[in-house]
Design an enzyme around this catalytic site. Sequence first.
Site, PDB file in Angstrom:
ATOM      1  N   GLU A  98       0.796  -1.242   0.000  1.00  0.00           N
ATOM      2  CA  GLU A  98       0.000   0.000   0.000  1.00  0.00           C
ATOM      3  C   GLU A  98       0.825   1.287   0.000  1.00  0.00           C
ATOM      4  O   GLU A  98       0.592   2.171   0.824  1.00  0.00           O
ATOM      5  CB  GLU A  98      -0.952  -0.010   1.208  1.00  0.00           C
ATOM      6  N   GLU A 157      -6.223 -10.568  -1.288  1.00  0.00           N
ATOM      7  CA  GLU A 157      -7.061 -10.360  -0.097  1.00  0.00           C
ATOM      8  C   GLU A 157      -8.535 -10.295  -0.479  1.00  0.00           C
ATOM      9  O   GLU A 157      -9.267  -9.390  -0.070  1.00  0.00           O
ATOM     10  CB  GLU A 157      -6.639  -9.057   0.621  1.00  0.00           C
TER      11      GLU A 157
HETATM   12  C1  XIL Z   1      -6.368  -6.216   8.322  1.00  0.00           C
HETATM   13  C2  XIL Z   1      -6.732  -7.389   9.200  1.00  0.00           C
HETATM   14  O1  XIL Z   1      -7.616  -8.218   8.493  1.00  0.00           O
HETATM   15  C3  XIL Z   1      -7.364  -6.895  10.482  1.00  0.00           C
HETATM   16  O2  XIL Z   1      -7.571  -7.989  11.370  1.00  0.00           O
HETATM   17  C4  XIL Z   1      -6.466  -5.870  11.159  1.00  0.00           C
HETATM   18  O3  XIL Z   1      -7.144  -5.325  12.272  1.00  0.00           O
HETATM   19  C5  XIL Z   1      -6.137  -4.760  10.197  1.00  0.00           C
HETATM   20  O4  XIL Z   1      -5.554  -5.313   9.022  1.00  0.00           O
HETATM   21  N1  XIL Z   1      -4.933  -4.542   3.715  1.00  0.00           N
HETATM   22  C6  XIL Z   1      -3.966  -5.367   4.196  1.00  0.00           C
HETATM   23  C7  XIL Z   1      -4.240  -6.234   5.355  1.00  0.00           C
HETATM   24  O5  XIL Z   1      -2.902  -5.469   3.579  1.00  0.00           O
HETATM   25  O6  XIL Z   1      -3.116  -6.454   6.140  1.00  0.00           O
HETATM   26  C8  XIL Z   1      -5.353  -5.696   6.205  1.00  0.00           C
HETATM   27  O7  XIL Z   1      -5.666  -6.669   7.188  1.00  0.00           O
HETATM   28  C9  XIL Z   1      -6.556  -5.388   5.344  1.00  0.00           C
HETATM   29  C10 XIL Z   1      -6.209  -4.327   4.323  1.00  0.00           C
END
Ligand code: XIL
Length: 626
Positions: free
Chosen positions: A277, A390
Amino acid sequence: MASKTLACFCCLALTATFALAQEPKQSSEDLTGTWHCQFESPFGLQTYHFHLVIDTAGDATLKAEVDDRDEKRKVVFVDVKFDNDSIEFAEVRQFGEREFRIEYSGKLSGKELAITRSFGQRGGQDAVATRNLPKPPPKEDPAPVVDVKIDRMIKDAFMDSFLVGMAGDLPSRYSEQELKLAAEHFAAVTPENCMKPERVHPGEDRWNFEQTDALVQWAEKNDMTIHGHTLVWHAQTPNWFFEGRDPETVKRRMKEHIDTLVGRYRGRLQSWDVVNEAINDGGDAETAKTENLRDSNWLQTLGPEFLTLAFKFARQADPDAVLYYNDYNIESGPKHESSMVLLRRLLADGAPIDAVGIQGHWRSGRVPFEAIEKAITDYASLGLKVSITELDVTIRGESGGQFGRRRFRSSSPPSLEDLNVQAEDYAKLFSIFKKHEDVIERVTFWGLNDRRTWRWGQHPLLFDGNNNPKPAYASIIALADGKGDENTPDQSNNVKIEDGGRGPYSAIATESKTLAGITIYRPDDLTAFGSEQQLPILLWGNGACANTTEEHKNFLNEIASHGYIVLGIGPLDQLQQRGEASRQRTSSSQLLAALDWITAQDATERSIYFEKIDTTKVAAMGMSCG
Ligand code: XIL
């Protein structure tokens, strides 16, 4: 009111509110005793049972039992200050090595205590405490609206195309059933949080390998590949990395972090999200021409070079791992353009980058299919592999990769219509992924089920909160089997009733993989139908709102044999043998969803129903509750 608390209050902005309160003052007695209050937290609903005791010296003790979704805990609050009708206190919570302070303030209003709590810069929450016990939050989602049967595991269905994975910090705190589900259906795992810098490396000389080691062992035992997440990110990264802000020191810390973590699992993790990101949200025509990098601590201390460095350090630490740049919303708009500018620069600078991770936090009904397909081919044109890292497609409300967008959580179950739209979206996505299987390495869902998801309440995944497969799962499998369209319906389960009925068209009872929970009665041979003669539609609801047309099958079959298509509530298998599923609650929205489905089939060239349905002639009938 004790004078010491008054003195304290004066330094708080809230003082004004107390002074201005015109309501008749209530005595401190009113605040004492037990209050119950529910807060929406990022991890689900939290119920606080507060107990306030004020001793004769006027000192207050405030404690609570808290029901979180997964645990019960006891809290003793600190810095309790109270007025006649107002109270302030704080909760100190330990997360790993980090301490959080949550500030609360409450004000009596009639029989309620309005409470606001805040977490420093992370925003706040409002809730109302009452003397009555609130309804307990649903432990698990209610029974599914449809009973979905899966005859093939998703990981097997795409075995020749790409890996299918899930995310979670397994195995601790997962039930046996969940662990079995994860290992059976998925071929890859991504640690959801435990490998992030704040968790695994909370202090310069402090490492927490307990959870990460356990995850790696568990995955290996279950023959799952492991994707490391994530090394260099603006979020969930402790400040010690940047202390002093001296570039050489920060660079050394980045290298040591990557060396130690990637090195520890060298050869055991197949790939890593090296940078996560790095690009700003939004953007416009101007920023689209630039990398539009996020103003993170990494950028501030090391400049745009930080990405190249991270990739080089990762390659040195494990020369065989596949190295990813990972981000959300990079498939469309100016952010996509910026991602192309950034990747071109990294490649030109010799950054050892192998792949792009499109996170894939999407929203049902609004998935940017065209942009996704174009982005996949754009990245491939740079010689990079692509993974969907994701994936989740939320029902209701925003998804997006941003934190803090959780306004639409709700514990109410999705309707059948919601589930069918989501199923269509997932099937379409997987058809795009399959089409580009030469480029796609892996498709990973962000979570395991609709309880184990950061988008809790938005039902984004393939299993519901009780680990039952949802229609989305079936539609993805149907797609993999080439049965996504009604061009090759699965005839194997068809039921013949009373020899096909007395009408001119011998009828069957059948079902569709793309329309969960509905029995279809229609002429077996559809060749007689077309623009000259079309099938009017009959929508049917059962007595007692039962989830089977079993009692009315002869009647419905008879109608179909006269040249109608009947869509009745209830899965086909409940016709032969009525089971628990036949007693499930049904709703009229299922018929609307079925009507949408047959209308779409009529308009789809590949479908066996193409231009054979008279969508202007629709009747709805039923018995009693139906
Ligand atoms: C999220 C997790 O799912 C949550 O449990 C945590 O509180 C915050 O992070 N992008 C990403 C992930 O790369 O690491 C994030 O995961 C969601 C957005």
